[in-house]
Design a protein around this motif. Structure first.
Motif, mmCIF file in Angstrom:
data_model
loop_
_atom_site.group_PDB
_atom_site.id
_atom_site.type_symbol
_atom_site.label_atom_id
_atom_site.label_comp_id
_atom_site.label_asym_id
_atom_site.label_seq_id
_atom_site.Cartn_x
_atom_site.Cartn_y
_atom_site.Cartn_z
ATOM 1 N N SER A 47 0.913 -1.310 0.187
ATOM 2 C CA SER A 47 -0.010 -0.068 0.059
ATOM 3 C C SER A 47 1.066 1.305 0.002
ATOM 4 O O SER A 47 2.009 1.332 0.614
ATOM 5 N N GLY A 48 0.342 2.107 -0.623
ATOM 6 C CA GLY A 48 0.760 3.545 -0.316
ATOM 7 C C GLY A 48 -0.193 4.528 -0.156
ATOM 8 O O GLY A 48 -1.519 4.264 0.038
ATOM 9 N N ASN A 49 0.250 5.628 0.333
ATOM 10 C CA ASN A 49 -0.817 6.665 0.865
ATOM 11 C C ASN A 49 -1.479 7.699 -0.117
ATOM 12 O O ASN A 49 -2.356 8.392 0.358
ATOM 13 N N ALA A 56 5.414 6.302 -6.970
ATOM 14 C CA ALA A 56 6.942 6.296 -6.681
ATOM 15 C C ALA A 56 7.341 4.757 -6.471
ATOM 16 O O ALA A 56 8.302 4.473 -6.607
ATOM 17 N N ILE A 57 6.244 4.031 -5.670
ATOM 18 C CA ILE A 57 6.645 2.675 -5.460
ATOM 19 C C ILE A 57 6.785 1.798 -6.673
ATOM 20 O O ILE A 57 7.818 0.944 -6.872
ATOM 21 N N VAL A 94 2.858 -7.721 -8.938
ATOM 22 C CA VAL A 94 2.929 -6.822 -8.086
ATOM 23 C C VAL A 94 1.783 -5.947 -8.201
ATOM 24 O O VAL A 94 1.273 -5.319 -9.267
ATOM 25 N N HIS A 95 1.073 -5.854 -6.973
ATOM 26 C CA HIS A 95 -0.192 -5.158 -6.900
ATOM 27 C C HIS A 95 0.282 -3.963 -5.681
ATOM 28 O O HIS A 95 0.493 -4.064 -4.511
ATOM 29 N N VAL A 96 0.070 -2.682 -6.228
ATOM 30 C CA VAL A 96 0.548 -1.295 -5.521
ATOM 31 C C VAL A 96 -0.820 -0.857 -5.477
ATOM 32 O O VAL A 96 -1.525 -0.158 -6.267
#
Length: 122
Positions: A47-49, A56-57, A94-96
């Motif tokens: 996860s990202g915010n 970015a990830i 990959v799941h972001v």
């Protein structure tokens, strides 16, 4: 780009490094190998915010994998809105996610038969 034989374990480690480099959160590795009719062997979910962090990830993973392993994703989806970016490395997907989108889709529950390993920050 010269592609060498990359082991799955090496690719997993480098992908996780790319996620951790930009503070991706709640990283989980789902081992799908014991489940019939799956499209890949592993999911890596994090996860990202914000849209910016999700981008970015994704960028960090691509950069680190390219630099260290001379490999690149076969396919990428979701970069337009950056709420959920999927990077397909064939055996590993990959799941972001942004947090709210991850909670909504709850992939971990959909793949409840998978062996799930939580990756603690280095």
């Amino acid at each position: 780009m010269t592609k060498k034989n990359v082991s799955t374990d090496d690719l997993i480690a480098v992908i996780i490094q790319g996620i951790e480099d930009v503070k991706g959160e709640n990283i989980q590795l789902l081992d799908l190998r014991e489940i019939e009719n799956t499209v890949c062997d592993y999911f890596i979910i994090c996860s990202g915010n914000s849209n910016t962090q999700v981008n970015a990830i994704s960028g960090s993973v691509q950069k680190v994998v390219s630099k260290q392993l001379k490999d690149k994703p076969w396919h990428i989806e979701g970069q337009g809105n950056s709420e959920w970016i999927l990077m397909d490395y064939v055996n590993i997907v990959v799941h972001v996610f942004q947090k709210h989108v991850r909670e909504f889709y709850d992939i971990e529950s959909l793949w409840g038969d998978a062996k799930i390993t939580e990756i603690k920050p280095a």
